[in-house]
Structures are given as structure tokens and as C-alpha cells.
Design a protein around this motif. Structure first.
Motif, PDB file in Angstrom:
ATOM      1  N   ARG A   1       0.825  -1.213   0.000  1.00 42.67           N
ATOM      2  CA  ARG A   1       0.000   0.000   0.000  1.00 42.67           C
ATOM      3  C   ARG A   1       0.858   1.262   0.000  1.00 42.67           C
ATOM      4  O   ARG A   1       0.406   2.320  -0.402  1.00 42.67           O
ATOM      5  CB  ARG A   1      -0.924   0.045   1.222  1.00 42.67           C
ATOM      6  CG  ARG A   1      -1.991  -1.012   1.293  1.00 42.67           C
ATOM      7  CD  ARG A   1      -3.169  -0.786   0.383  1.00 42.67           C
ATOM      8  NE  ARG A   1      -3.742   0.520   0.408  1.00 42.67           N
ATOM      9  CZ  ARG A   1      -4.829   0.879   1.075  1.00 42.67           C
ATOM     10  NH1 ARG A   1      -5.449   0.001   1.814  1.00 42.67           N
ATOM     11  NH2 ARG A   1      -5.295   2.104   0.989  1.00 42.67           N
ATOM     12  N   GLN A   2       2.098   1.174   0.436  1.00 38.45           N
ATOM     13  CA  GLN A   2       2.992   2.329   0.477  1.00 38.45           C
ATOM     14  C   GLN A   2       3.690   2.574  -0.853  1.00 38.45           C
ATOM     15  O   GLN A   2       4.279   3.625  -1.046  1.00 38.45           O
ATOM     16  CB  GLN A   2       4.029   2.163   1.582  1.00 38.45           C
ATOM     17  CG  GLN A   2       3.409   2.190   2.963  1.00 38.45           C
ATOM     18  CD  GLN A   2       4.401   1.878   4.043  1.00 38.45           C
ATOM     19  OE1 GLN A   2       5.519   1.455   3.782  1.00 38.45           O
ATOM     20  NE2 GLN A   2       3.995   2.063   5.280  1.00 38.45           N
TER      21      GLN A   2
ATOM     22  N   ASP B   1       4.126   3.685  -4.572  1.00 35.14           N
ATOM     23  CA  ASP B   1       3.444   4.668  -5.417  1.00 35.14           C
ATOM     24  C   ASP B   1       2.721   4.012  -6.586  1.00 35.14           C
ATOM     25  O   ASP B   1       1.587   4.377  -6.900  1.00 35.14           O
ATOM     26  CB  ASP B   1       4.437   5.704  -5.950  1.00 35.14           C
ATOM     27  CG  ASP B   1       4.940   6.623  -4.860  1.00 35.14           C
ATOM     28  OD1 ASP B   1       4.232   6.797  -3.849  1.00 35.14           O
ATOM     29  OD2 ASP B   1       6.048   7.170  -5.031  1.00 35.14           O
TER      30      ASP B   1
ATOM     31  N   ASP C   1      -0.393   2.251  -5.349  1.00 37.41           N
ATOM     32  CA  ASP C   1      -1.385   3.254  -4.980  1.00 37.41           C
ATOM     33  C   ASP C   1      -2.068   3.838  -6.218  1.00 37.41           C
ATOM     34  O   ASP C   1      -3.288   4.022  -6.240  1.00 37.41           O
ATOM     35  CB  ASP C   1      -0.698   4.351  -4.171  1.00 37.41           C
ATOM     36  CG  ASP C   1      -1.671   5.313  -3.549  1.00 37.41           C
ATOM     37  OD1 ASP C   1      -2.696   4.857  -3.018  1.00 37.41           O
ATOM     38  OD2 ASP C   1      -1.396   6.528  -3.600  1.00 37.41           O
TER      39      ASP C   1
ATOM     40  N   THR D   1      -5.556   9.702  -4.454  1.00 35.86           N
ATOM     41  CA  THR D   1      -4.925   9.063  -3.303  1.00 35.86           C
ATOM     42  C   THR D   1      -5.954   8.213  -2.573  1.00 35.86           C
ATOM     43  O   THR D   1      -7.162   8.457  -2.694  1.00 35.86           O
ATOM     44  CB  THR D   1      -4.349  10.108  -2.323  1.00 35.86           C
ATOM     45  OG1 THR D   1      -5.443  10.856  -1.772  1.00 35.86           O
ATOM     46  CG2 THR D   1      -3.361  11.036  -3.001  1.00 35.86           C
ATOM     47  N   PRO D   2      -5.507   7.230  -1.813  1.00 32.90           N
ATOM     48  CA  PRO D   2      -6.459   6.408  -1.057  1.00 32.90           C
ATOM     49  C   PRO D   2      -7.295   7.229  -0.074  1.00 32.90           C
ATOM     50  O   PRO D   2      -8.463   6.935   0.138  1.00 32.90           O
ATOM     51  CB  PRO D   2      -5.566   5.413  -0.322  1.00 32.90           C
ATOM     52  CG  PRO D   2      -4.367   5.300  -1.167  1.00 32.90           C
ATOM     53  CD  PRO D   2      -4.155   6.660  -1.746  1.00 32.90           C
TER      54      PRO D   2
END
Length: 97
Positions: A50-51, A53, A56, A82-83
Motif C-alpha cells: 500500500r505504500q 506509489d 497506490d 490518493t487512497p
């Protein structure tokens, strides 16, 4: 003379990454523990993904595609880059509480 640090390239996203993206973009979404159990990975691995790029970005695209598929005649007035923006969108639309 100091050695230069070699920067290692991160491998591109694979099928397991895209399976995680598909599960994360479902509404209502499952929690990270359930998704990691389904995929056979650890919860920490999913958090590390999840971190990234690129992960994401692909997650944002998948969520946007699913929202547009559900409401094809509606124009999106939201920036879903963005999330956090995606989460605010789902909360505002009533899909998440």
C-alpha cells in the motif's frame, strides 16, 4: 573514496499485486487481514504494498473504474488520486460508514 550506493529497482506489479488491488477496490472492502489471508501473504506485506506509489496509482484507477461502472451516467466531480481521497468519496457517497 566512498562507494556509491546502488539503488535497486523495484520489480513491477505482478498478478498477486493486481489481485490485492481488486480485493481492496471492492465496496464494501474487506479488512487487510482477510485480504492477506485470501492471497496467502502476511498483513505487513500488504501494508508495504500500500505504500508503493505504483500500487497506490493502480488502486486509485481500479476504484475509479468500479465507481464509473456502477454509475455510468454520473460525472465524477471528485479527484480520486490518493487512497485518502477515495475513502472520503466512499464515505460521502454512503458506501462506507
Amino acid at each position: 573514496m566512498a562507494k556509491k550506493k546502488r539503488r535497486t529497482r523495484r520489480p513491477p506489479l505482478n498478478e498477486l499485486h493486481y489481485a490485492a488491488i481488486d480485493l481492496l477496490s471492492d465496496v464494501p472492502t474487506r479488512n487487510h487481514e482477510d485480504i492477506s489471508h485470501i492471497l496467502g501473504i502476511s498483513r505487513m506485506t500488504l501494508y508495504r504494498w500500500r505504500q508503493r506509489d505504483d500500487f497506490d496509482r493502480e488502486l486509485g484507477k481500479a476504484i475509479t473504474r468500479k465507481v464509473r461502472a456502477k454509475h455510468p451516467h454520473r460525472k465524477l466531480r471528485w479527484e480520486l488520486n490518493t487512497p485518502a481521497q477515495v475513502e472520503r468519496f466512499f464515505i460521502a457517497s454512503g458506501w462506507l460508514t
